[in-house]
Scaffold this motif. Structure first.
Motif, PDB file in Angstrom:
ATOM      1  N   PRO A 110       0.979  -1.168  -0.199  1.00 18.26           N
ATOM      2  CA  PRO A 110       0.058   0.053  -0.088  1.00 18.26           C
ATOM      3  C   PRO A 110       0.724   1.067   0.080  1.00 18.26           C
ATOM      4  O   PRO A 110       2.018   1.210   0.525  1.00 18.26           O
ATOM      5  N   ARG A 111       0.401   2.243  -0.661  1.00 18.35           N
ATOM      6  CA  ARG A 111       1.125   3.629  -0.630  1.00 18.35           C
ATOM      7  C   ARG A 111       1.838   4.130   0.478  1.00 18.35           C
ATOM      8  O   ARG A 111       2.761   4.479   0.721  1.00 18.35           O
ATOM      9  N   ALA A 112       0.861   3.963   1.691  1.00 17.58           N
ATOM     10  CA  ALA A 112       1.285   4.511   2.899  1.00 17.58           C
ATOM     11  C   ALA A 112       2.766   3.677   3.429  1.00 17.58           C
ATOM     12  O   ALA A 112       3.334   4.351   4.277  1.00 17.58           O
ATOM     13  N   ILE A 113       2.869   2.427   2.813  1.00 19.32           N
ATOM     14  CA  ILE A 113       3.906   1.649   3.208  1.00 19.32           C
ATOM     15  C   ILE A 113       5.124   2.224   2.451  1.00 19.32           C
ATOM     16  O   ILE A 113       6.429   2.404   2.878  1.00 19.32           O
ATOM     17  N   HIS A 114       5.010   2.124   0.773  1.00 24.59           N
ATOM     18  CA  HIS A 114       5.986   2.302   0.309  1.00 24.59           C
ATOM     19  C   HIS A 114       6.391   3.750   0.157  1.00 24.59           C
ATOM     20  O   HIS A 114       7.620   3.966  -0.336  1.00 24.59           O
ATOM     21  N   GLU A 115       5.511   4.652   0.338  1.00 24.20           N
ATOM     22  CA  GLU A 115       5.923   5.986   0.252  1.00 24.20           C
ATOM     23  C   GLU A 115       6.225   6.460   1.930  1.00 24.20           C
ATOM     24  O   GLU A 115       6.507   7.737   2.139  1.00 24.20           O
ATOM     25  N   SER A 116       5.966   5.346   2.725  1.00 25.15           N
ATOM     26  CA  SER A 116       6.429   5.710   4.335  1.00 25.15           C
ATOM     27  C   SER A 116       5.761   7.086   4.846  1.00 25.15           C
ATOM     28  O   SER A 116       6.452   8.083   4.877  1.00 25.15           O
ATOM     29  N   ILE A 117       4.490   6.755   4.930  1.00 24.45           N
ATOM     30  CA  ILE A 117       3.703   7.878   5.846  1.00 24.45           C
ATOM     31  C   ILE A 117       2.615   7.247   6.703  1.00 24.45           C
ATOM     32  O   ILE A 117       2.157   6.178   6.423  1.00 24.45           O
ATOM     33  N   PRO A 118       2.322   7.729   7.922  1.00 23.69           N
ATOM     34  CA  PRO A 118       1.204   7.173   8.723  1.00 23.69           C
ATOM     35  C   PRO A 118      -0.027   7.022   7.919  1.00 23.69           C
ATOM     36  O   PRO A 118      -0.485   7.895   7.110  1.00 23.69           O
ATOM     37  N   ASP A 119      -0.856   5.959   8.165  1.00 24.23           N
ATOM     38  CA  ASP A 119      -2.112   5.728   7.678  1.00 24.23           C
ATOM     39  C   ASP A 119      -3.025   6.699   7.608  1.00 24.23           C
ATOM     40  O   ASP A 119      -3.738   7.088   6.567  1.00 24.23           O
ATOM     41  N   TRP A 120      -3.119   7.403   8.842  1.00 28.07           N
ATOM     42  CA  TRP A 120      -4.154   8.142   9.060  1.00 28.07           C
ATOM     43  C   TRP A 120      -3.928   9.524   8.222  1.00 28.07           C
ATOM     44  O   TRP A 120      -4.766  10.194   7.603  1.00 28.07           O
TER      45      TRP A 120
END
Length: 393
Positions: A110-120
């Motif tokens: 998911p984008r939040a993982i590969h772009e490294s940002i909190p889910d919220w």
């Protein structure tokens, strides 16, 4: 480069302060460097590179390493950078061959993982920005070059380029930002040159804010949230050193730094005022122009401050938005009839930007929007900024 134990442990120590205690990365890094004066340029570069990239790519590296421990994150970053991870560096999670293989799988996460940002935060920004969020986030994960603002009170941009070159620093003009220079990737401004007051380190996007205020020499100007004064100094130069600028902030320490920078820059029209309960009353109707460089999420500056995304929370964002509304309700009262103010943030979220202006005009229809400027990290390569100029009848 061979990784020395002291430097490796120093990286882990800095990251512990950032992730576990919420410390500001730039500040803790500066403190550690001052405490270890024997570290050379290469040592400092290794540590800065490691801690910034681990902070920037925290979630992606955790996926690659199969662990969120600091030791595992550092190992994954060093492997990503092509360095040999020492045998004495112990961590939980995957070994180096597995890490290398998992780098290939990262793009399918998911984008939040590969772009490294909190889910919220990914969800919130996606809801507000839609398809625009993908390219903005990608741009915000790139490393930022160093931009300079030329102090026009002292020299021209062309003269500044020559002066820098004489001191071994290459620079180039920035299209669309008259006072801006940019250094080659990976280059920084030596501290000795920064202390001359001829140039200031300031992102090109940030340099678009002060000109929007449409100041003229001799005006009375209030910089209502001045901080350490980057935009205040820019205003003084645009006013050609004539007029009055009152720089306000709740932080006496930041205003002290502003006074030091103003003296270095050679301007005498800036007066600092620590915010007090009676400030609005004392300056009511005084100013020709007011700059409200409002506290914000800072999402437009993630290239330089990747630790921001881990310190920010939903609650903190909502609290900031309430503060922005209060500033917009009260600070225009500092203007004389016919005056103008600029509301600005370093955020890419519409709820902090256009949304606040729309809410203000719903509450008070007197204000007319004259111009809006936005800098897009994806479109410009600069930090993300928003600014709107409004006129008071």
């Amino acid at each position: 480069m061979r990784i020395h134990r002291t430097l490796a442990e120093g990286c882990a120590g800095i990251l512990r302060e950032v992730f576990d205690q919420g410390r500001v990365l730039d500040r803790i890094l500066e403190q550690v460097f001052r405490a270890n004066p024997k570290w050379g340029k290469r040592d400092r570069g290794f540590i800065a590179e490691t801690v910034f990239e681990v902070t920037r790519w925290r979630r992606a590296l955790a996926f690659v390493a199969g662990s969120e421990t600091l030791q595992a994150l550092c190992a994954a970053q060093w492997n990503r950078a092509g360095l040999e991870v020492p045998e004495w560096w112990v961590w939980e999670g995957y070994r180096i061959p597995e890490m290398t293989a998992r780098e290939e799988l990262l793009g399918s996460e998911p984008r939040a993982i590969h772009e490294s940002i909190p889910d919220w935060l990914d969800q919130r920004a996606s809801e507000e920005l839609g398809e625009e969020w993908d390219p903005q986030l990608t741009a915000l994960n790139r490393r930022a070059p160093v931009f300079l603002r030329v102090n026009r009170l002292r020299l021209t941009p062309t003269e500044a380029i020559g002066w820098l070159l004489e001191n071994g620093v290459e620079s180039a003009l920035v299209h669309g930002v008259p006072d801006a220079l940019v250094l080659p990737d990976g280059r920084s401004l030596p501290k000795g040159l920064a202390g001359e007051g001829l140039v200031e380190i300031q992102d090109a996007g940030s340099q678009t804010i002060a000109p929007l205020l449409d100041v003229e020499p001799g005006m009375r100007v209030v910089d209502a949230c001045a901080g350490a004064g980057g935009k205040t100094l820019h205003l003084a130069a645009l006013m050609q050193g004539r007029g009055e600028i009152v720089a306000m902030d709740v932080s006496a320490a930041k205003l002290s730094e502003l006074r030091r920078r103003a003296a270095r820059a050679g301007t005498r029209i800036i007066r600092t005022e620590t915010w007090r309960e009676d400030t609005l009353k004392r300056y009511a109707g005084w100013a020709d122009r007011v700059l409200i460089d409002a506290p914000c999420s800072g999402l437009g500056t993630l290239r330089r401050q990747p630790d921001l995304k881990w310190r920010l929370s939903e609650g903190a964002l909502e609290k900031t938005r309430r503060l922005q509304r209060r500033l917009l309700d009260h600070y225009p009262g500092l203007l004389r009839p016919g005056g103008k103010f600029v509301y600005a943030t370093c955020s890419v979220l519409p709820s902090e930007n256009e949304g606040q202006i729309e809410l203000l005009r719903e509450r008070d229809g007197r204000f007319a929007v004259e111009e809006i400027r936005k800098t897009s990290p994806a479109g410009s390569g600069w930090d993300g900024f928003f600014a709107a100029r409004l006129a008071v009848p």
